[in-house]
Design a protein around this motif. Structure first.
Motif, short mmCIF file in Angstrom:
data_model
loop_
_atom_site.label_atom_id
_atom_site.label_comp_id
_atom_site.label_asym_id
_atom_site.label_seq_id
_atom_site.Cartn_x
_atom_site.Cartn_y
_atom_site.Cartn_z
N ALA A 1 0.84 -1.51 0.18
CA ALA A 1 -0.10 0.47 -0.23
C ALA A 1 0.94 1.20 -0.08
N ARG A 2 0.99 2.15 -1.12
CA ARG A 2 0.92 3.68 -0.54
C ARG A 2 0.10 4.31 0.96
N VAL A 3 1.12 5.30 1.23
CA VAL A 3 0.97 5.53 2.99
C VAL A 3 1.06 6.71 2.75
N TRP A 4 0.56 7.78 3.31
CA TRP A 4 0.64 9.49 2.99
C TRP A 4 0.85 9.74 3.90
N ASP A 5 1.99 10.94 4.36
CA ASP A 5 2.28 11.01 5.48
C ASP A 5 3.12 11.87 5.20
N GLY A 6 2.00 13.05 4.40
CA GLY A 6 2.28 14.56 4.43
C GLY A 6 3.48 15.08 4.42
N GLY A 7 5.14 14.17 3.80
CA GLY A 7 5.89 14.95 3.99
C GLY A 7 6.35 15.58 2.83
N GLY A 8 5.43 16.10 1.58
CA GLY A 8 6.51 16.78 0.29
C GLY A 8 6.35 18.12 0.89
N ALA A 9 6.66 18.94 -0.02
CA ALA A 9 6.72 20.33 -0.51
C ALA A 9 5.30 21.12 -0.06
N ASN A 10 4.32 19.99 -0.49
CA ASN A 10 3.19 21.15 -1.42
C ASN A 10 2.07 19.54 -0.79
N SER A 14 1.23 14.54 -6.50
CA SER A 14 1.91 13.58 -7.70
C SER A 14 2.84 13.93 -6.86
N ALA A 15 3.77 14.99 -5.46
CA ALA A 15 4.95 14.81 -4.90
C ALA A 15 4.89 14.08 -4.18
N SER A 16 6.14 13.17 -4.73
CA SER A 16 6.47 11.75 -3.92
C SER A 16 6.91 11.43 -2.65
N ALA A 17 7.16 13.00 -1.26
CA ALA A 17 7.61 12.84 -0.99
C ALA A 17 6.05 12.94 0.08
N ASN A 18 5.67 13.19 -0.54
CA ASN A 18 3.81 12.75 0.67
C ASN A 18 3.89 11.55 0.69
N TRP A 19 3.96 10.57 0.05
CA TRP A 19 3.89 8.74 -0.21
C TRP A 19 5.13 8.39 0.40
N ASP A 20 5.22 8.01 1.21
CA ASP A 20 6.50 7.33 1.33
C ASP A 20 7.06 6.68 -0.07
N ASN A 21 7.46 7.87 -1.00
CA ASN A 21 8.30 8.18 -1.61
C ASN A 21 8.51 7.32 -3.46
N VAL A 22 7.10 7.50 -3.12
CA VAL A 22 6.16 6.47 -4.30
C VAL A 22 5.10 7.28 -4.49
N VAL A 23 4.90 7.89 -5.61
CA VAL A 23 3.27 8.39 -6.03
C VAL A 23 2.08 7.07 -6.76
N PRO A 24 1.24 6.83 -6.11
CA PRO A 24 0.25 6.23 -6.04
C PRO A 24 0.05 5.26 -7.51
N ASP A 43 -3.67 15.15 -8.23
CA ASP A 43 -4.27 16.44 -9.16
C ASP A 43 -3.27 14.87 -10.05
N LEU A 44 -3.50 13.47 -10.05
CA LEU A 44 -3.56 12.68 -10.93
C LEU A 44 -4.92 12.27 -11.54
N SER A 45 -4.17 12.27 -13.27
CA SER A 45 -5.19 12.10 -14.17
C SER A 45 -5.63 10.99 -14.12
#
Length: 222
Positions: A1-10, A14-24, A43-45
């Motif tokens: 699973a991809r886990v959101w931790d909100g670690g990105g800059a926005n 689409s910011a991989s740092a928000n997701w344990d470094n892997v975008v869903p 913001d993913l299509s």
């Protein structure tokens, strides 16, 4: 699973740092946890997910529509979903909302495939805008409130399939509340709005407050 931790800059998905470094990507399961960037934007299509799980409350999801094929789970607190959701799998779908928690759908949900929907867990599913079941096709999956509550809060639920409140033979009661000018519309001949299960001694409830129930040649079973 991809886990959101909100670690990105926005706040963007689409910011991989928000997701344990892997975008869903399509087919992934996603989990939202923690208290960082709880208001975020898809913001993913054309994203299609197998499931979405909210480990704690406080999340508000915005942005692009997405497709779900499996389960939507809320373990605690209140989650608000503002982006549109379409359900694509013909398998049974699960809304698992823990007791004392809530998912608020401030969006349009579209269900144009077979495969019944089951609300379990004892929590609340709130519809603020619209849920369409079989309104663009002839598919008619049932929507079953097996445990907990569904509140149609100023919104509309329109379905070609059966709508069942308290569909279990045993266990706790279920409740649907229509309020603030809401509409429950069973649109197909032969479909049934059913309140309670004849073998369950616990009373299930349909409560209508300044709202409407429309049966278009459909059946009512109490």
């Amino acid at each position: 699973a991809r886990v959101w931790d909100g670690g990105g800059a926005n706040d963007n998905w689409s910011a991989s740092a928000n997701w344990d470094n892997v975008v869903p990507v399509n087919g992934d399961r996603v989990v939202f946890a923690g208290s960082t960037r709880q208001s975020n934007t898809n913001d993913l299509s054309s994203l299609s997910l197998a499931s979405m799980t909210f480990s704690n409350g406080g999340f508000t999801l915005n942005g692009n529509a997405l497709t779900l094929t499996g389960a939507l789970t809320n373990l605690m607190g209140t989650t608000t979903i503002k982006h549109d959701v379409a359900w694509s799998s013909t398998a049974a779908k699960l809304w698992n909302i823990a007791s004392g928690s809530e998912i608020s759908l401030d969006n349009t949900n579209t269900i144009e495939v077979s495969g019944d929907h089951n609300l379990i867990g004892g929590g609340t599913l709130r519809i603020k805008k619209r849920m369409n079941i079989g309104q663009a096709t002839t598919n008619n999956p049932a929507f079953m409130i097996q445990e907990g509550n569904q509140i149609i809060d100023g919104g509309t639920l329109a379905t070609r399939g059966d709508y069942r409140i308290g569909s279990l033979g045993t266990g706790a009661a279920s409740k649907t509340i229509l309020t603030n000018g809401a509409t429950l519309n069973v649109t197909a001949s032969g479909a049934t709005l059913r309140v309670g299960d004849s073998t369950n001694a616990t009373t299930s409830i349909l409560e209508i407050n300044n709202s409407s129930v429309i049966l278009s040649n459909a059946n009512l079973s109490l």
